[in-house]
Motif scaffolding. Structure first.
Motif, PDB file in Angstrom:
ATOM      1  N   LYS A   6     -10.740   1.619 -12.930  1.00  0.00           N
ATOM      2  CA  LYS A   6      -9.509   2.198 -12.555  1.00  0.00           C
ATOM      3  C   LYS A   6      -8.447   2.977 -12.123  1.00  0.00           C
ATOM      4  O   LYS A   6      -7.064   2.233 -11.634  1.00  0.00           O
ATOM      5  CB  LYS A   6      -9.501   1.317 -14.409  1.00  0.00           C
ATOM      6  N   ASP A   7      -8.206   4.658 -12.570  1.00  0.00           N
ATOM      7  CA  ASP A   7      -7.803   5.325 -12.046  1.00  0.00           C
ATOM      8  C   ASP A   7      -8.058   5.336 -10.280  1.00  0.00           C
ATOM      9  O   ASP A   7      -6.954   5.818  -9.857  1.00  0.00           O
ATOM     10  CB  ASP A   7      -8.435   6.704 -12.454  1.00  0.00           C
ATOM     11  N   GLU A   9      -8.308   2.537  -8.800  1.00  0.00           N
ATOM     12  CA  GLU A   9      -7.530   1.217  -8.117  1.00  0.00           C
ATOM     13  C   GLU A   9      -5.951   1.595  -7.908  1.00  0.00           C
ATOM     14  O   GLU A   9      -5.099   1.488  -7.709  1.00  0.00           O
ATOM     15  CB  GLU A   9      -7.552  -0.214  -8.955  1.00  0.00           C
ATOM     16  N   ASN A  10      -5.658   2.162  -9.411  1.00  0.00           N
ATOM     17  CA  ASN A  10      -4.232   2.781  -9.959  1.00  0.00           C
ATOM     18  C   ASN A  10      -3.802   3.868  -8.699  1.00  0.00           C
ATOM     19  O   ASN A  10      -3.066   3.689  -7.611  1.00  0.00           O
ATOM     20  CB  ASN A  10      -3.655   3.712 -10.693  1.00  0.00           C
ATOM     21  N   MET A  11      -4.686   4.687  -8.229  1.00  0.00           N
ATOM     22  CA  MET A  11      -4.417   5.814  -6.885  1.00  0.00           C
ATOM     23  C   MET A  11      -4.074   4.869  -5.496  1.00  0.00           C
ATOM     24  O   MET A  11      -3.420   5.144  -5.163  1.00  0.00           O
ATOM     25  CB  MET A  11      -5.385   6.344  -6.617  1.00  0.00           C
ATOM     26  N   ASP A  13      -3.184   2.007  -5.022  1.00  0.00           N
ATOM     27  CA  ASP A  13      -2.088   1.375  -5.687  1.00  0.00           C
ATOM     28  C   ASP A  13      -0.753   1.757  -5.182  1.00  0.00           C
ATOM     29  O   ASP A  13       0.274   1.780  -4.041  1.00  0.00           O
ATOM     30  CB  ASP A  13      -1.308  -0.004  -6.699  1.00  0.00           C
ATOM     31  N   ASP A  14      -1.166   3.047  -5.613  1.00  0.00           N
ATOM     32  CA  ASP A  14       0.069   4.620  -5.333  1.00  0.00           C
ATOM     33  C   ASP A  14       0.234   4.361  -4.040  1.00  0.00           C
ATOM     34  O   ASP A  14       1.620   4.861  -3.293  1.00  0.00           O
ATOM     35  CB  ASP A  14       0.129   5.456  -6.315  1.00  0.00           C
ATOM     36  N   ARG A  17       2.123   1.659  -2.281  1.00  0.00           N
ATOM     37  CA  ARG A  17       3.509   1.707  -2.444  1.00  0.00           C
ATOM     38  C   ARG A  17       4.398   2.817  -1.545  1.00  0.00           C
ATOM     39  O   ARG A  17       5.148   2.212  -1.293  1.00  0.00           O
ATOM     40  CB  ARG A  17       3.574   1.361  -3.628  1.00  0.00           C
TER      41      ARG A  17
END
Length: 80
Positions: A6-7, A9-11, A13-14, A17
């Motif tokens: 999950k970390d 995937e968040n990285m 996504d960031d 962006r």
């Protein structure tokens, strides 16, 4: 503490962006810089002396780099 999926995937996504913001900045900056010159030429009927062909080349290169970044980000988002 180990990073989880999950970390990661968040990285990701960031990162996407951030690339999207940079791409939009690359596309919009030369356009925004040229708008006052265009408005001046329309209002006064006089053309401001161009700084040379290098300015147009660099603005075009910056816009195309922004477009490529936006296409890359769109492709990565669609692949998710």
């Amino acid at each position: 503490m180990q990073p989880t999926v999950k970390d990661d995937e968040n990285m990701n996504d960031d990162c996407l962006r951030t690339l999207e913001i940079v791409g939009k900045t690359f596309v919009l900056t030369p356009i925004i810089v040229a708008l006052p010159l265009l408005a001046y030429a329309i209002i006064t009927g006089k053309n401001i002396v161009s700084p040379g062909p290098g300015a147009g080349y660099s603005a075009g290169l910056m816009i195309s780099a922004g477009i490529f970044l936006l296409i890359y980000v769109s492709y990565k988002i669609i692949r998710k």
